[in-house]
Design an enzyme around this catalytic site. Structure first.
Site, PDB file in Angstrom:
ATOM      1  N   ASP A   1      -2.940   2.586  -5.552  1.00  0.00           N
ATOM      2  CA  ASP A   1      -2.924   2.701  -4.976  1.00  0.00           C
ATOM      3  C   ASP A   1      -1.924   1.204  -4.138  1.00  0.00           C
ATOM      4  O   ASP A   1      -0.925   1.346  -3.344  1.00  0.00           O
ATOM      5  CB  ASP A   1      -2.220   3.744  -3.194  1.00  0.00           C
ATOM      6  CG  ASP A   1      -3.503   3.507  -3.138  1.00  0.00           C
ATOM      7  OD1 ASP A   1      -4.683   2.818  -3.450  1.00  0.00           O
ATOM      8  OD2 ASP A   1      -3.833   4.127  -1.558  1.00  0.00           O
ATOM      9  N   GLU A   2      -2.954   0.320  -4.453  1.00  0.00           N
ATOM     10  CA  GLU A   2      -2.175  -1.307  -3.768  1.00  0.00           C
ATOM     11  C   GLU A   2      -2.798  -1.969  -4.204  1.00  0.00           C
ATOM     12  O   GLU A   2      -2.948  -1.897  -5.802  1.00  0.00           O
ATOM     13  CB  GLU A   2      -3.338  -1.289  -2.858  1.00  0.00           C
ATOM     14  CG  GLU A   2      -3.679  -0.070  -1.540  1.00  0.00           C
ATOM     15  CD  GLU A   2      -5.003  -0.792  -0.800  1.00  0.00           C
ATOM     16  OE1 GLU A   2      -5.415  -1.867  -0.304  1.00  0.00           O
ATOM     17  OE2 GLU A   2      -6.216  -0.017  -0.559  1.00  0.00           O
ATOM     18  N   ASP A  28       0.605  -1.505   0.162  1.00  0.00           N
ATOM     19  CA  ASP A  28       0.118   0.036  -0.127  1.00  0.00           C
ATOM     20  C   ASP A  28       1.214   1.573   0.192  1.00  0.00           C
ATOM     21  O   ASP A  28       1.854   1.379   0.734  1.00  0.00           O
ATOM     22  CB  ASP A  28      -1.306  -0.499   1.361  1.00  0.00           C
ATOM     23  CG  ASP A  28      -1.412   1.172   1.296  1.00  0.00           C
ATOM     24  OD1 ASP A  28      -1.860   2.132   0.492  1.00  0.00           O
ATOM     25  OD2 ASP A  28      -2.552   1.344   2.358  1.00  0.00           O
TER      26      ASP A  28
END
Length: 422
Positions: A108-109, A12
């Site tokens: 974002d992950e 993350d």
């Protein structure tokens, strides 16, 4: 970790949008800053905040006005999605140095299966630390990484410590590490599910893991068994590399107007724009759909969603606009002004598979209308969206100044919600 078990990382990028802005503008690291929509245009929510804003208890997805009351000096940076897509892609390119088994989970992950990479790079924790260090040294960004034997616990582990967390949940320690966490921290447990679990006095993941399956089945059906398995570390799904190219389940667009929408006619102006956007994007993806959805949010921030299944499949703006206009007329009286409107179409299938004719419509006229839409679309593509428009656009320039294809609003994604929230 045991020698032959899977090793999954969940990575993350911490407070992603805000951290990218800090990387590009180091002075932002010394002040309270957040990335958010335009307060002037009323796209006013916080998308991400930096660490300096954290002591003010500013929350992702809260209105900018509320955040500024907590921190009057908060610097609001408008989002730049192209920039964020560019840098997150660079970060994720590092993951591919260690594995080709990668599943994106938002911008974002990502989950990364490094089971087969251990003979080259060491165990899961060693690989995670190496990735963490490389992202920091090459791009100046921090990531939190969870290491586990399945995707659910890897995700949970990455959430425990931020920024720069590195936590392992193994078959030996999962009861000590996972079971004392709040039940809402478990993947797929959203607000609605959390409320029901709390009503059953299930407050932690450990409570869920030790609850009778029969009780969970009574209250949640098949979902109860799934949640019980997740809490006990029973989760075997593969890292899904196909997600990078998975067909969308719906095509949608929404807009927060720069002024209150107080009449049906005002709303129709916005609906025409949004229907055009959705139809254009569907044709770009060569999809048709037959379920239209109208989403409304009033000035008191109450939401209303209405849906209709059509007897036909379409990718035409005229069809979508007609159906959502009827939904609006039948379901909203404007006693409270509207703040934002959204339009979506779902139950999609490839346009190439669509050959059904409608006995009650003039198919030649319909084809002509579709060709007109495509011609307008091509003109706008070449000369700009506002190069051609309907006369109705002159009725209210504020409500018609939005370019529904270019002015996509990045709404905050409430993290880690369950299926009941999606």
């Amino acid at each position: 970790m045991y020698k032959d078990e899977r090793v999954i990382l969940h990575i993350d990028i911490n407070h992603c949008y805000a951290q990218i802005e800090e990387m590009l503008h180091p002075a932002y690291r010394d002040i309270a800053m957040a990335v958010g929509g335009s307060e002037k245009e009323r796209h006013g929510i916080i998308l991400a905040k930096n660490l300096k804003a954290k002591p003010f208890q500013i929350a992702t997805a809260e209105p900018i006005r509320s955040a500024l009351k907590k921190c009057p000096d908060l610097l609001i940076i408008p989002p730049d999605m192209k920039k964020y897509q560019y840098y997150t892609a660079l970060v994720k390119s590092i993951f591919y140095e260690y594995s080709d088994q990668i599943e994106d989970f938002g911008l974002d992950e990502a989950w990364v299966d490094v089971s087969a990479s251990q003979s080259l790079f060491g165990n899961g924790m060693s690989i995670a630390k190496e990735i963490q260090d490389k992202v920091l040294s090459e791009y100046g960004l921090t990531v939190s990484i969870g290491v586990s034997f399945n995707k659910v616990f890897a995700k949970l582990a990455s959430d425990i410590k931020k920024p720069s967390g590195l936590i392992e949940i193994s078959k030996d320690n999962y009861k000590e590490v996972a079971w004392n966490r709040k039940v809402e921290e478990l993947l797929m447990v959203g607000k609605s599910t959390t409320k029901k679990l709390h009503e059953l006095n299930i407050l932690t993941i450990g409570d869920l893991a030790t609850t009778s399956i029969k009780l969970l089945d009574k209250h949640f059906g098949k979902t109860g068994m799934m949640l019980w398995n997740y809490a006990n570390g029973v989760e075997h799904s593969d890292v899904d590399t196909s997600k990078r190219e998975r067909a969308p389940k719906s095509v949608s667009n929404s807009w927060t107007a720069p002024k209150d929408i107080v009449t049906y006619q005002d709303a129709r102006l916005v609906l025409e724009r949004l229907s055009n956007s959705v139809a254009t994007r569907m044709r770009g993806k060569q999809l048709v759909g037959n379920v239209v959805t109208l989403s409304l949010r009033d000035v008191k921030l109450s939401r209303c969603t209405r849906q209709k299944k059509l007897d036909y499949y379409t990718d035409m703006s005229k069809d979508i606009f007609y159906e959502v206009s009827l939904l609006l007329l039948d379901n909203y009286d404007f006693s409270i002004p509207l703040r934002s409107i959204g339009v979506a179409i779902s139950n999609l299938k490839p346009a190439a598979d669509h050959c059904q004719l409608n006995l009650f419509e003039d198919e030649i006229e319909k084809l002509q209308n579709r060709n007109v839409e495509i011609t307008i679309e091509n003109i706008r593509e070449k000369y700009g969206f506002f190069s051609i428009d309907k006369a109705s656009a002159l009725l209210d320039r504020k409500l018609n100044k939005v370019n529904p294809r270019g002015d996509h609003i990045a709404f905050a994604r409430t993290m880690y919600k369950g299926s009941d929230e999606r």
